[in-house]
Write an enzyme that holds these catalytic residues in place. Structure first.
Site, PDB file in Angstrom:
ATOM      1  N   GLN A 281       4.920   1.086  11.199  1.00 30.07           N
ATOM      2  CA  GLN A 281       6.196   0.386  11.022  1.00 30.07           C
ATOM      3  C   GLN A 281       6.418  -0.629  12.145  1.00 30.07           C
ATOM      4  O   GLN A 281       7.046  -1.661  11.944  1.00 30.07           O
ATOM      5  CB  GLN A 281       7.359   1.393  10.966  1.00 30.07           C
ATOM      6  N   ALA A 302      12.752  -1.949   7.848  1.00 34.02           N
ATOM      7  CA  ALA A 302      13.401  -1.074   8.824  1.00 34.02           C
ATOM      8  C   ALA A 302      12.710  -1.185  10.175  1.00 34.02           C
ATOM      9  O   ALA A 302      11.493  -1.368  10.255  1.00 34.02           O
ATOM     10  CB  ALA A 302      13.352   0.364   8.340  1.00 34.02           C
ATOM     11  N   SER A 307      12.678   4.013   9.314  1.00 32.73           N
ATOM     12  CA  SER A 307      12.208   3.806   7.937  1.00 32.73           C
ATOM     13  C   SER A 307      12.056   5.128   7.197  1.00 32.73           C
ATOM     14  O   SER A 307      11.463   6.086   7.706  1.00 32.73           O
ATOM     15  CB  SER A 307      10.863   3.077   7.931  1.00 32.73           C
ATOM     16  N   HIS A 309      10.077   5.521   4.948  1.00 34.75           N
ATOM     17  CA  HIS A 309       8.647   5.699   4.685  1.00 34.75           C
ATOM     18  C   HIS A 309       8.020   6.669   5.691  1.00 34.75           C
ATOM     19  O   HIS A 309       7.033   7.321   5.390  1.00 34.75           O
ATOM     20  CB  HIS A 309       7.927   4.353   4.720  1.00 34.75           C
ATOM     21  N   ASP A 316       7.018   2.870  -2.389  1.00 26.96           N
ATOM     22  CA  ASP A 316       7.235   1.591  -3.049  1.00 26.96           C
ATOM     23  C   ASP A 316       6.303   1.529  -4.256  1.00 26.96           C
ATOM     24  O   ASP A 316       5.098   1.754  -4.117  1.00 26.96           O
ATOM     25  CB  ASP A 316       6.908   0.427  -2.096  1.00 26.96           C
ATOM     26  N   GLU A 365      16.145  -3.470  -3.389  1.00 34.84           N
ATOM     27  CA  GLU A 365      14.718  -3.128  -3.452  1.00 34.84           C
ATOM     28  C   GLU A 365      14.498  -2.198  -4.647  1.00 34.84           C
ATOM     29  O   GLU A 365      14.460  -0.975  -4.493  1.00 34.84           O
ATOM     30  CB  GLU A 365      14.248  -2.444  -2.155  1.00 34.84           C
ATOM     31  N   HIS A 368      11.744   0.530  -4.171  1.00 38.17           N
ATOM     32  CA  HIS A 368      11.748   1.553  -3.112  1.00 38.17           C
ATOM     33  C   HIS A 368      12.420   2.824  -3.646  1.00 38.17           C
ATOM     34  O   HIS A 368      13.637   2.888  -3.805  1.00 38.17           O
ATOM     35  CB  HIS A 368      12.485   1.035  -1.875  1.00 38.17           C
TER      36      HIS A 368
HETATM   37  N1  DAL Z   1      11.956  -1.759   3.286  1.00 36.01           N
HETATM   38  C1  DAL Z   1      12.537  -0.539   3.800  1.00 36.01           C
HETATM   39  C2  DAL Z   1      13.960  -0.760   4.206  1.00 36.01           C
HETATM   40  C3  DAL Z   1      11.736  -0.014   4.963  1.00 36.01           C
HETATM   41  O1  DAL Z   1      11.147  -0.816   5.685  1.00 36.01           O
HETATM   42  O2  DAL Z   1      11.740   1.179   5.169  1.00 36.01           O
HETATM   43 ZN    ZN Z   2       9.975   0.932   0.711  1.00 40.95          ZN
END
Ligand code: DAL
Ligand code: ZN
Length: 402
Positions: A281, A302, A307, A309, A316, A365, A368
């Site tokens: 990230q 994020a 995030s 994730h 996603d 999104e 997501h």
């Molecule tokens: N796109 C989503 C907010 C993330 O980066 O977790």
């Molecule tokens: Zn995502």
């Protein structure tokens, strides 16, 4: 250049999270994308794009050595201050003595108003050079708060146990680690949600990274900041354009979702991005900032440690008719419409809805998906909720603190 084009350009960047259109089919479609093992290696090595990052041990040592400023307590949102205030008044009236009651209110307000400073701003100026710390906001109810001091603002649902956290069947189910058992012991998704949202379930921690109800947003960072979910797996029989790992239970649910979409005539759905480590990230967010500037990047990516994730609960998805498309091209597809209407049946919600930026902090999104389990997701859909913040009675999180 418009926002969409800007974003698409970022997504076409191999360092960003989306590889663009790839003819990915099955498990051989991810050439060039990190496998879980590769991701672990890059994590150990600090990642290719990122400056060296602290190891878990370093993070722990820095934390214990007080090397970084950690906000002791975030500024309590008004709703929580109000709850504490009401709790103080009612609790103290019960023990008699108006003067004592006033003292209790003042005491509650003082506890909720410490100075709030956050290290996230510093992080953005120098990503990866420093170990960021979790920004912290109080959940409506946190472990350790005395249940008797929390009074719901509104009369709880009839089915809501008066004292969920004082009910052995619930606390035992909670302690067992089974999210589904805990929800069942609460009497179902609505009693559970209602108790949490009204502050009547202080033993339910919305910051617990390994729970399906965890809320990760711009105000709630992961704790620990380098949280790494285990076990992970890939969704069987699902196309993918990346390493595509996620929490094993999420992978199983996604397989079912993809199969159902196919069987119900919605076409093929693939995975673009599942679990992303803290280090991943860092590089993803840095790429966005470089391409879009921080202000726009913050609407789409994020910051590290913030995030979903990283929990392994988010994925996603893309439409894979022939080859798989990009996440930006998912909205408006048959698959996207089907997902919006049916994802809850498999435990997922579309986390960042259209027009909900003021609450979520992110632009729409449709790709997501966030796993919260079938019980909660079904209640979420049936209740017409649009954000997890509203669902659990949390304040909007449009911006980072500090
Ligand atoms: N796109 C989503 C907010 C993330 O980066 O977790
Ligand atoms: Zn995502």
């Amino acid at each position: 250049m418009g926002r969409f084009e800007q974003r698409f350009e970022v997504m076409s960047n191999p360092d960003a999270r989306s590889p663009g259109i790839l003819p990915a089919r099955g498990h051989n479609g991810c050439v060039g994308q990190p496998t879980q093992q590769e991701t672990r290696r890059s994590r150990r090595d600090g990642g290719a794009a990122a400056r060296p990052l602290p190891s878990r041990r370093e993070l722990r040592e820095r934390g214990s050595a007080g090397e970084h400023h950690v906000p002791a307590v975030g500024t309590a949102p008004a709703v929580y201050r109000r709850r504490r205030l009401i709790a103080g008044v009612i609790g103290l009236v019960l023990v008699g003595g108006a003067a004592v009651g006033v003292a209790g209110v003042v005491s509650g307000m003082t506890a909720a108003e410490p100075e709030d400073t956050d290290a996230v701003t510093a992080l953005i100026g120098d990503l990866g050079a420093d170990a960021p710390r979790a920004s912290m906001l109080p959940a409506p109810a946190q472990s350790g708060e005395p249940a008797a001091a929390v009074v719901p603002e509104a009369a709880p649902d009839e089915a809501t146990p008066a004292d969920l956290c004082g009910t052995p069947a619930f606390t035992e189910a909670l302690a067992s680690g089974s999210d589904a058992d805990a929800i069942a012991a609460a009497g179902g998704a609505e009693p559970f949600r209602s108790a949490v949202a009204t502050g009547a379930a202080p033993c339910v921690d919305l910051h617990a990274a390994d729970r399906i109800w965890v809320v990760v947003n711009k105000l709630n960072a992961l704790d620990p900041i380098d949280y790494w979910p285990e076990p992970q797996a890939r969704a069987e029989g699902v196309d993918r354009t990346s390493g595509g790992h996620m929490r094993a239970d999420v992978a199983a649910a996604l397989s079912q979702l993809v199969t159902a979409a196919r069987d119900e005539g919605a076409g093929e759905i693939g995975v673009n991005s599942g679990f992303r480590s803290y280090e991943r990230q860092v590089s993803t967010y840095r790429t966005y900032v470089g391409q879009l500037g921080q202000r726009n990047a913050d609407l789409t990516s994020a910051r590290p440690g913030h995030s979903e994730h990283q929990t392994g609960l988010a994925v996603d998805v893309v439409a894979c008719d022939g080859g798989c498309g990009t996440i930006e091209r998912f909205g408006g597809t048959v698959q996207s419409d089907w997902v919006a209407a049916n994802a809850h049946r498999f435990g997922f919600i579309v986390r960042y809805g259209d027009g909900d930026t003021a609450t979520t902090g992110y632009e729409y999104e449709p790709w997501h998906l966030r796993f919260i389990g079938t019980d909660l997701a079904t209640r979420y859909a049936e209740g017409g909720y649009r954000t997890l913040e509203d669902f659990f009675g949390l304040p909007p999180a449009p911006e980072y603190a500090g």
